[in-house]
Write a protein that holds these residues in place. Sequence first.
Motif, PDB file in Angstrom:
ATOM      1  N   LYS A 129       3.471  39.586  31.407  1.00 11.60           N
ATOM      2  CA  LYS A 129       3.551  39.472  29.937  1.00 11.60           C
ATOM      3  C   LYS A 129       4.499  38.336  29.560  1.00 11.60           C
ATOM      4  N   PRO A 130       4.027  37.384  28.740  1.00 11.38           N
ATOM      5  CA  PRO A 130       4.912  36.295  28.311  1.00 11.38           C
ATOM      6  C   PRO A 130       6.212  36.824  27.710  1.00 11.38           C
ATOM      7  N   ILE A 131       7.302  36.154  28.031  1.00  8.43           N
ATOM      8  CA  ILE A 131       8.623  36.607  27.570  1.00  8.43           C
ATOM      9  C   ILE A 131       8.994  35.877  26.285  1.00  8.43           C
ATOM     10  N   ARG A 132       9.394  36.660  25.291  1.00  8.42           N
ATOM     11  CA  ARG A 132       9.720  36.080  23.987  1.00  8.42           C
ATOM     12  C   ARG A 132      11.235  35.874  23.857  1.00  8.42           C
ATOM     13  N   TRP A 133      11.605  34.726  23.312  1.00  5.41           N
ATOM     14  CA  TRP A 133      13.010  34.459  23.014  1.00  5.41           C
ATOM     15  C   TRP A 133      13.145  34.085  21.543  1.00  5.41           C
ATOM     16  N   ASP A 134      14.253  34.522  20.955  1.00  3.99           N
ATOM     17  CA  ASP A 134      14.588  34.082  19.612  1.00  3.99           C
ATOM     18  C   ASP A 134      15.293  32.736  19.734  1.00  3.99           C
ATOM     19  N   ILE A 135      14.905  31.785  18.911  1.00  6.46           N
ATOM     20  CA  ILE A 135      15.507  30.438  19.036  1.00  6.46           C
ATOM     21  C   ILE A 135      17.033  30.479  18.940  1.00  6.46           C
ATOM     22  N   ASN A 136      17.559  31.420  18.191  1.00  8.54           N
ATOM     23  CA  ASN A 136      19.017  31.455  17.995  1.00  8.54           C
ATOM     24  C   ASN A 136      19.763  32.332  19.006  1.00  8.54           C
TER      25      ASN A 136
ATOM     26  N   GLY B  83      24.523  20.223  31.754  1.00  8.56           N
ATOM     27  CA  GLY B  83      24.561  21.069  32.935  1.00  8.56           C
ATOM     28  C   GLY B  83      25.558  20.512  33.944  1.00  8.56           C
ATOM     29  N   PRO B  84      25.595  21.103  35.141  1.00  8.14           N
ATOM     30  CA  PRO B  84      24.696  22.150  35.634  1.00  8.14           C
ATOM     31  C   PRO B  84      24.875  23.474  34.904  1.00  8.14           C
ATOM     32  N   GLY B  85      23.779  24.245  34.883  1.00  7.03           N
ATOM     33  CA  GLY B  85      23.818  25.554  34.250  1.00  7.03           C
ATOM     34  C   GLY B  85      22.594  26.345  34.644  1.00  7.03           C
ATOM     35  N   ARG B  86      22.526  27.561  34.111  1.00 14.96           N
ATOM     36  CA  ARG B  86      21.327  28.366  34.344  1.00 14.96           C
ATOM     37  C   ARG B  86      20.630  28.608  33.005  1.00 14.96           C
ATOM     38  N   HIS B  87      19.338  28.291  32.956  1.00 18.27           N
ATOM     39  CA  HIS B  87      18.569  28.603  31.753  1.00 18.27           C
ATOM     40  C   HIS B  87      18.399  30.116  31.642  1.00 18.27           C
ATOM     41  N   GLY B  88      18.479  30.652  30.402  1.00 14.81           N
ATOM     42  CA  GLY B  88      18.020  32.019  30.169  1.00 14.81           C
ATOM     43  C   GLY B  88      16.510  32.015  30.306  1.00 14.81           C
ATOM     44  N   LEU B  89      15.880  31.201  29.471  1.00 13.19           N
ATOM     45  CA  LEU B  89      14.437  31.030  29.548  1.00 13.19           C
ATOM     46  C   LEU B  89      14.093  30.329  30.865  1.00 13.19           C
ATOM     47  N   SER B  90      13.349  30.966  31.707  1.00 14.14           N
ATOM     48  CA  SER B  90      12.879  30.480  33.024  1.00 14.14           C
ATOM     49  C   SER B  90      13.786  30.902  34.183  1.00 14.14           C
ATOM     50  N   ASN B  91      15.030  31.235  33.867  1.00 12.64           N
ATOM     51  CA  ASN B  91      16.019  31.635  34.877  1.00 12.64           C
ATOM     52  C   ASN B  91      16.381  30.510  35.853  1.00 12.64           C
ATOM     53  N   ALA B  92      15.897  29.306  35.597  1.00 13.14           N
ATOM     54  CA  ALA B  92      16.145  28.223  36.564  1.00 13.14           C
ATOM     55  C   ALA B  92      17.555  27.653  36.423  1.00 13.14           C
ATOM     56  N   PHE B  93      18.061  27.166  37.536  1.00 13.62           N
ATOM     57  CA  PHE B  93      19.293  26.397  37.565  1.00 13.62           C
ATOM     58  C   PHE B  93      18.920  24.972  37.172  1.00 13.62           C
ATOM     59  N   PHE B  94      19.714  24.321  36.338  1.00 14.52           N
ATOM     60  CA  PHE B  94      19.272  23.019  35.827  1.00 14.52           C
ATOM     61  C   PHE B  94      20.391  21.981  35.788  1.00 14.52           C
ATOM     62  N   LEU B  95      19.945  20.730  35.790  1.00 18.36           N
ATOM     63  CA  LEU B  95      20.814  19.581  35.514  1.00 18.36           C
ATOM     64  C   LEU B  95      19.940  18.534  34.846  1.00 18.36           C
ATOM     65  N   TYR B  96      20.358  18.050  33.689  1.00 15.18           N
ATOM     66  CA  TYR B  96      19.606  16.993  33.003  1.00 15.18           C
ATOM     67  C   TYR B  96      20.305  15.660  33.176  1.00 15.18           C
ATOM     68  N   LEU B  97      19.530  14.664  33.543  1.00 10.39           N
ATOM     69  CA  LEU B  97      20.053  13.320  33.773  1.00 10.39           C
ATOM     70  C   LEU B  97      19.287  12.325  32.919  1.00 10.39           C
TER      71      LEU B  97
ATOM     72  N   ALA C  36       8.562  26.805  20.670  1.00 12.09           N
ATOM     73  CA  ALA C  36       8.375  26.175  21.984  1.00 12.09           C
ATOM     74  C   ALA C  36       7.584  27.115  22.881  1.00 12.09           C
ATOM     75  N   ALA C  37       6.849  26.536  23.856  1.00 13.43           N
ATOM     76  CA  ALA C  37       6.058  27.368  24.767  1.00 13.43           C
ATOM     77  C   ALA C  37       6.062  26.750  26.155  1.00 13.43           C
TER      78      ALA C  37
ATOM     79  N   GLU D  23      10.505  31.683  19.508  1.00 10.96           N
ATOM     80  CA  GLU D  23      10.067  31.783  18.115  1.00 10.96           C
ATOM     81  C   GLU D  23      11.243  31.604  17.164  1.00 10.96           C
ATOM     82  N   THR D  24      10.913  31.158  15.961  1.00 12.88           N
ATOM     83  CA  THR D  24      11.928  31.089  14.905  1.00 12.88           C
ATOM     84  C   THR D  24      12.070  32.488  14.307  1.00 12.88           C
ATOM     85  N   GLU D  25      13.062  32.630  13.422  1.00  9.90           N
ATOM     86  CA  GLU D  25      13.289  33.940  12.790  1.00  9.90           C
ATOM     87  C   GLU D  25      12.041  34.466  12.104  1.00  9.90           C
ATOM     88  N   ASP D  26      11.278  33.553  11.480  1.00  9.12           N
ATOM     89  CA  ASP D  26      10.067  34.009  10.779  1.00  9.12           C
ATOM     90  C   ASP D  26       8.822  33.981  11.680  1.00  9.12           C
TER      91      ASP D  26
END
Length: 327
Positions: free
Chosen positions: A272-279, A235-249, A181-182, A173-176
């Motif tokens: 329960k869906p997990i909420r993240w602040d965009i920032n 990447g490589p890195g670990r997403h906070g959202l999803s906890n997955a290890f990632f690499l974008y090509l 994203a979902a 979610e955005t600040e307001d």
Amino acid sequence: MTFSIIRCARAVLHVTDLNASRDFYERALGFVVTEADDMHLYLRGLEEYHHHSLVLKKAKQPGVEAISYKVYSEADLEELYQFFAEKQMNPKWVEAGEQRAVGRAFRVRDVSGLPLEFFANMETVERLLQRYDVYRGARVQRIDHFNCAVTDVQKAYDFYVNELGFACSEYTETEDKKLWAAWLHRKQNVHDVAFMNGKGPRLHHIGFWLSDQLSLIHACDVLAAMGYASSIERGPGRHGLSNAFFLYLRDPDGHRIELYNGDYLTSDPDFKPIRWDINDPRRQTFWGHQAPDSWFEEASIVLDVHSGKPVEVGEPALEQMKPTFII
Ligand code: DHY
């Protein structure tokens, strides 16, 4: 209403040079080529026993012809077709035999303008999971998800969750408190599809599942050794959202592929869906790294289900295109 959609199952991408694509997908990423002709390359992961999960079609311009979901049965397919027809969304049948290995399917432009496809049956082939002797590159195992840039995430969310029966695992979610994203799923992990606020409709990436993180690191070594270092975007890195290890090509036509490993189970109704602040800097990359601008700005154009022409790209509903880091 809940329809019997099982999972994201295949994508049809247009590419300009099948030889270049084959080198990248087969030799560097380790996809299995089930079949190839002058116009097509049919690819699958090592654990997949369906004919393909990715079709690359030779074309003048890169684009996305279809993102496709498998449903349980022909009866479910028929029911889903009727649903879209009643909504005046103009679904169109693609009869069995018109597409290699795929049974009767239908295509429809979704509420965001994305080219959706549904089918119930695909020819099966040998599963190569334990053919360790043919593993190469990233050792891609199976398709995991689509991620799409859309102009109105809330609208896409409402349609997929309330009408098609997807469940939300995580959201941003955005600040307001606007939905930015979902991450939505039918199968029991974090997502089959994600929608992110951006210029759209466009396909941001297709995620493919790897069995472990060392395969992902090994993929970086193989890509570099083959001269594909510049194809590594993030990447490589670990997403906070999803906890997955990632690499974008980025593939030779610029289509983005995510190599993905290590998310979690979402089967239970009390999840329960997990909420993240965009920032929140840990949302994208748990370790706090920022994604490059290209990751926010570039994505594949999609083709209209009926005309085959590129769908016009619109401006996003929310102004904020990317996070503002507060570290
Ligand atoms: C994120 C992106 C993905 C994914 C999981 C999480 C978050 C992000 O980087 O914005 O593509 O699969």
